[in-house]
Every structure is written in structure tokens, then in C-alpha cells.
Enzyme design. Structure first.
Site, PDB file in Angstrom:
ATOM      1  N   GLY A  77       0.842  -1.182   0.000  1.00 29.84           N
ATOM      2  CA  GLY A  77       0.000   0.000   0.000  1.00 29.84           C
ATOM      3  C   GLY A  77       0.881   1.237   0.000  1.00 29.84           C
ATOM      4  CD  GLN A  82       3.588   5.761   2.576  1.00 33.55           C
ATOM      5  OE1 GLN A  82       2.572   5.228   2.154  1.00 33.55           O
ATOM      6  NE2 GLN A  82       4.575   5.091   3.169  1.00 33.55           N
ATOM      7  CB  CYS A 128       5.384   2.230   7.668  1.00 34.51           C
ATOM      8  SG  CYS A 128       4.940   3.744   6.786  1.00 34.51           S
ATOM      9  CG  LEU A 129       6.560   1.000   1.626  1.00 39.75           C
ATOM     10  CD1 LEU A 129       6.001   1.318   0.246  1.00 39.75           C
ATOM     11  CD2 LEU A 129       7.617  -0.092   1.549  1.00 39.75           C
ATOM     12  CG  HIS A 170      -0.329   1.393   7.294  1.00 41.46           C
ATOM     13  ND1 HIS A 170       0.610   1.035   8.244  1.00 41.46           N
ATOM     14  CD2 HIS A 170       0.355   2.117   6.358  1.00 41.46           C
ATOM     15  CE1 HIS A 170       1.791   1.524   7.911  1.00 41.46           C
ATOM     16  NE2 HIS A 170       1.667   2.187   6.765  1.00 41.46           N
ATOM     17  CD  GLU A 171      -0.961   2.534   2.780  1.00 40.96           C
ATOM     18  OE1 GLU A 171      -0.566   3.719   2.625  1.00 40.96           O
ATOM     19  OE2 GLU A 171      -0.184   1.610   3.033  1.00 40.96           O
ATOM     20  CG  HIS A 174       0.582   6.783   5.487  1.00 41.17           C
ATOM     21  ND1 HIS A 174       1.706   7.363   6.042  1.00 41.17           N
ATOM     22  CD2 HIS A 174       0.903   5.490   5.268  1.00 41.17           C
ATOM     23  CE1 HIS A 174       2.658   6.445   6.164  1.00 41.17           C
ATOM     24  NE2 HIS A 174       2.196   5.299   5.712  1.00 41.17           N
TER      25      HIS A 174
END
Length: 212
Positions: A77, A82, A128-129, A170-171, A174
């Protein structure tokens, strides 16, 4: 979200994001350009993003770039902030706990508050990226429903269970300026940041701007 190594109504508005996943994802990323990933501490990640109001070619190109960037970073995701874009949009290519693949895009996502009896808390690892090489155990509901719009502006709803439910939550976080780190205890947050500091990302990241 990083790939893990390890009152709701049933309605026709829930999209089927399980069809032709490989073809759709490949088409997006072949058109897209890989962009570097912003990491924790970057201002873009710590404030709420702007609503998407223009569903045009620029948005379509952004979505393509997001799929390309997500694939390059081996994520499941990715939110627009990001890759440094101040818009409420995220993409996903994520399996659920039954191994079913889901691929899609959501603009202006809102998490639906589900009845407590329809969900249980799932304690599992989350990464997380934007916090590369770090993981932490975090409890989240095992079912999630997100309402929003697709890349053309059409109203949609996405339902996820298990790992995919975690991804949707999660997304959406963000895009409201919150990282999974913000849901951890101080001790666990410190531990995750130490893991990040000691690791080496497998993908290009954006250096944080110097403090004023």
C-alpha cells in the site's frame, strides 16, 4: 504499507477489486515513474493531506506513479504523501488472510465505524515504507470498511479483512498525517526508530529537510 514477511451494510457499492489484478497493476506501473519515498520526520507525513477535487489526467498519472513506486519498494500500500504529494489518495496491491489479491485506488478515504461485535482486535506485526526496515506489533480491527472515490470520482466502498483490513487502516491514517508509530507506546516507538536507524532501505528515500 510495507509488505509483511510473516454500522456496516452489505451493499452493491462494495467494489470487486480482485478481478484482473495482475493486468491492472502492471498497466499502471508500466505507465508510471518510480519516485523516492519520504520517511518519518518529513513534514509531509505529519499533517493532513488536501482533498482530491480534480479527477483528471494529472490524478491518473499520479496513480500510475504510485503503483510504480509501491512495486519498486515491494510494498502492499502507498499513500500520496509518501511520494511527496499533498493529496488524499492511496493505492494498494495487498492479499487478505485467505491469500486473495486486492488491487485498487481510493481517493478521499474515510474509515467507517463498525459495530464492535463485527470485529476483533488483530495483534500482528506492522511495517511502513516510510519507516524502512522497522516493524512493531500493533493491534487493529480485523475488518475494515473504507468509503471514498475512485480515480474518476465515482463513490466507492472497499471492505477488507485480516492483513488487507490492516492495510486499509494504515493508508487512511497516512492521509490524515498519522504513522503507525503514533499508535505505539513510547518504548515501542523508540525500538522501531532504532531498527530503522540500524537498517538500510532497499529503495530510494527522500532526505528529511534540515531543522529550522
Amino acid at each position: 504499507m510495507a509488505r509483511q514477511d510473516t454500522d456496516e451494510r452489505v451493499s452493491d457499492e462494495f467494489i470487486d477489486d480482485t478481478q484482473d489484478c495482475a493486468e491492472r497493476e502492471l498497466a499502471h506501473r508500466q505507465r508510471g515513474t518510480v519516485r523516492p519515498i519520504t520517511v518519518v520526520g518529513h513534514p509531509m507525513l505529519h499533517r493532513e493531506c488536501q482533498d482530491v477535487t480534480e479527477f483528471d489526467g494529472a490524478l491518473a498519472s499520479l496513480v500510475d506513479d504510485m503503483f510504480a513506486s509501491q512495486h519498486a519498494a515491494e510494498g502492499v500500500g502507498l499513500a500520496a504523501n509518501q511520494i511527496g504529494v499533498d493529496l488524499k489518495v492511496f493505492v494498494y496491491d495487498c492479499p487478505d488472510d485467505d491469500g486473495v489479491r486486492h488491487v485498487g485506488v481510493v481517493c478521499n478515504p474515510v474509515l467507517v465505524e463498525l459495530p464492535a461485535e463485527s470485529r476483533v482486535l488483530d495483534d500482528n506485526n506492522e511495517g511502513c515504507l516510510s519507516v524502512p526496515t522497522a516493524w512493531a506489533e500493533l493491534g487493529r480491527p480485523d475488518v475494515a470498511v473504507v468509503r471514498g472515490q475512485d480515480a474518476t470520482g465515482k463513490p466507492i466502498a472497499v471492505r477488507g479483512t485480516g492483513y488487507f483490513a490492516r492495510c486499509l487502516q494504515h493508508e487512511t491514517d497516512h492521509l490524515h498525517g498519522s504513522l503507525y508509530l503514533d499508535r505505539l507506546s513510547k518504548r515501542e516507538r523508540k525500538k522501531a526508530l532504532k531498527m530503522m536507524a540500524e537498517g538500510t532501505p532497499r529503495y530510494e528515500t527522500v532526505p528529511n529537510p534540515p531543522a529550522a
